[in-house]
Motif scaffolding. Structure first.
Motif, PDB file in Angstrom:
ATOM      1  N   SER A  10     -16.532 -40.513 -15.605  1.00  0.00           N
ATOM      2  CA  SER A  10     -16.908 -40.306 -16.997  1.00  0.00           C
ATOM      3  C   SER A  10     -18.130 -41.128 -17.389  1.00  0.00           C
ATOM      4  O   SER A  10     -18.929 -40.681 -18.199  1.00  0.00           O
ATOM      5  CB  SER A  10     -15.736 -40.597 -17.930  1.00  0.00           C
ATOM      6  N   LEU A  11     -18.296 -42.311 -16.819  1.00  0.00           N
ATOM      7  CA  LEU A  11     -19.500 -43.095 -17.121  1.00  0.00           C
ATOM      8  C   LEU A  11     -20.744 -42.379 -16.599  1.00  0.00           C
ATOM      9  O   LEU A  11     -21.761 -42.338 -17.276  1.00  0.00           O
ATOM     10  CB  LEU A  11     -19.410 -44.506 -16.539  1.00  0.00           C
ATOM     11  N   ARG A  12     -20.642 -41.822 -15.418  1.00  0.00           N
ATOM     12  CA  ARG A  12     -21.767 -41.070 -14.848  1.00  0.00           C
ATOM     13  C   ARG A  12     -22.123 -39.885 -15.751  1.00  0.00           C
ATOM     14  O   ARG A  12     -23.285 -39.649 -16.059  1.00  0.00           O
ATOM     15  CB  ARG A  12     -21.419 -40.585 -13.440  1.00  0.00           C
ATOM     16  N   ASP A  13     -21.097 -39.148 -16.204  1.00  0.00           N
ATOM     17  CA  ASP A  13     -21.326 -38.003 -17.083  1.00  0.00           C
ATOM     18  C   ASP A  13     -21.919 -38.443 -18.421  1.00  0.00           C
ATOM     19  O   ASP A  13     -22.818 -37.795 -18.959  1.00  0.00           O
ATOM     20  CB  ASP A  13     -20.019 -37.245 -17.332  1.00  0.00           C
ATOM     21  N   LEU A  14     -21.405 -39.537 -18.949  1.00  0.00           N
ATOM     22  CA  LEU A  14     -21.894 -40.047 -20.221  1.00  0.00           C
ATOM     23  C   LEU A  14     -23.346 -40.509 -20.108  1.00  0.00           C
ATOM     24  O   LEU A  14     -24.158 -40.248 -20.999  1.00  0.00           O
ATOM     25  CB  LEU A  14     -20.995 -41.183 -20.699  1.00  0.00           C
ATOM     26  N   LEU A  15     -23.701 -41.149 -19.002  1.00  0.00           N
ATOM     27  CA  LEU A  15     -25.095 -41.564 -18.798  1.00  0.00           C
ATOM     28  C   LEU A  15     -26.022 -40.350 -18.705  1.00  0.00           C
ATOM     29  O   LEU A  15     -27.135 -40.372 -19.225  1.00  0.00           O
ATOM     30  CB  LEU A  15     -25.216 -42.442 -17.548  1.00  0.00           C
ATOM     31  N   ALA A  16     -25.561 -39.277 -18.064  1.00  0.00           N
ATOM     32  CA  ALA A  16     -26.354 -38.043 -17.988  1.00  0.00           C
ATOM     33  C   ALA A  16     -26.553 -37.459 -19.381  1.00  0.00           C
ATOM     34  O   ALA A  16     -27.647 -36.993 -19.725  1.00  0.00           O
ATOM     35  CB  ALA A  16     -25.686 -37.038 -17.061  1.00  0.00           C
ATOM     36  N   ALA A  25     -33.146 -43.448 -22.509  1.00  0.00           N
ATOM     37  CA  ALA A  25     -33.467 -43.484 -21.086  1.00  0.00           C
ATOM     38  C   ALA A  25     -32.470 -44.374 -20.352  1.00  0.00           C
ATOM     39  O   ALA A  25     -32.072 -45.419 -20.863  1.00  0.00           O
ATOM     40  CB  ALA A  25     -34.882 -44.013 -20.869  1.00  0.00           C
ATOM     41  N   VAL A  26     -32.107 -43.951 -19.171  1.00  0.00           N
ATOM     42  CA  VAL A  26     -31.218 -44.717 -18.308  1.00  0.00           C
ATOM     43  C   VAL A  26     -32.071 -45.308 -17.198  1.00  0.00           C
ATOM     44  O   VAL A  26     -32.778 -44.582 -16.504  1.00  0.00           O
ATOM     45  CB  VAL A  26     -30.097 -43.821 -17.733  1.00  0.00           C
TER      46      VAL A  26
END
Length: 164
Positions: A10-16, A25-26
């Protein structure tokens, strides 16, 4: 499921999702980890966040941009907000005081002297709580609202600040 309904990935999805927003920007991940006092605990979701990125910029085209720090920016808040001398005195007189276990996790208008900060509590009994504070409210009972209980909540809160 992990705490607060966060699922793996979920963190990966949220960062996207954040990166898709204009003005956000990440930053690419970097090596290194958060360095904290041995009495404190770094939550798993903060370790995961820093594995995925070295920080996040929010709303850079607004009057009030925010920056979620990378591992090297997670520093004790006490010396920064109270002065090193006062922070040392508080630590000696009351080791359990909230100010001793708070670390900077995000800041409004990076570099501004009067900016607000989000600090994360790394005390084992309160680990992961994120509070909104500034130099004139740090450590004052009732003056540091909890804005998040996890990194996912903090990311969503920071993203929502652009919808004023």
């Amino acid at each position: 499921m992990t705490d607060l309904g966060n699922t793996p990935g979920s963190l990966r999805d949220l960062l996207a999702e954040i990166e898709a927003h204009q003005g956000c920007a990440v930053e690419s991940p970097e090596s290194g980890s958060v360095a904290v006092d041995a009495r404190h605990r770094v939550p798993t979701d903060l370790r995961e966040l820093h594995r995925l990125c070295a920080g996040v910029l929010f709303h850079v085209d607004s009057d009030y941009p925010w920056w979620l720090t990378g591992p090297s920016g997670v520093v004790p808040a006490g010396p920064l907000l109270l002065t090193p001398e006062v922070a040392e005195q508080v630590a000696a007189e009351d080791p359990e005081d909230l100010t001793n276990s708070c670390y900077v996790i995000a800041q409004e208008s990076p570099g501004a002297t009067s900016s607000q900060l989000a600090v994360i509590d790394l005390h084992p009994q309160r680990v992961g709580r994120c509070y909104l504070t500034a130099w004139d409210s740090f450590g004052l009972v009732g003056e540091m609202p909890i804005v998040a209980l996890s990194m996912a909540e903090l990311l969503r809160w920071l993203l929502g600040l652009g919808v004023r």
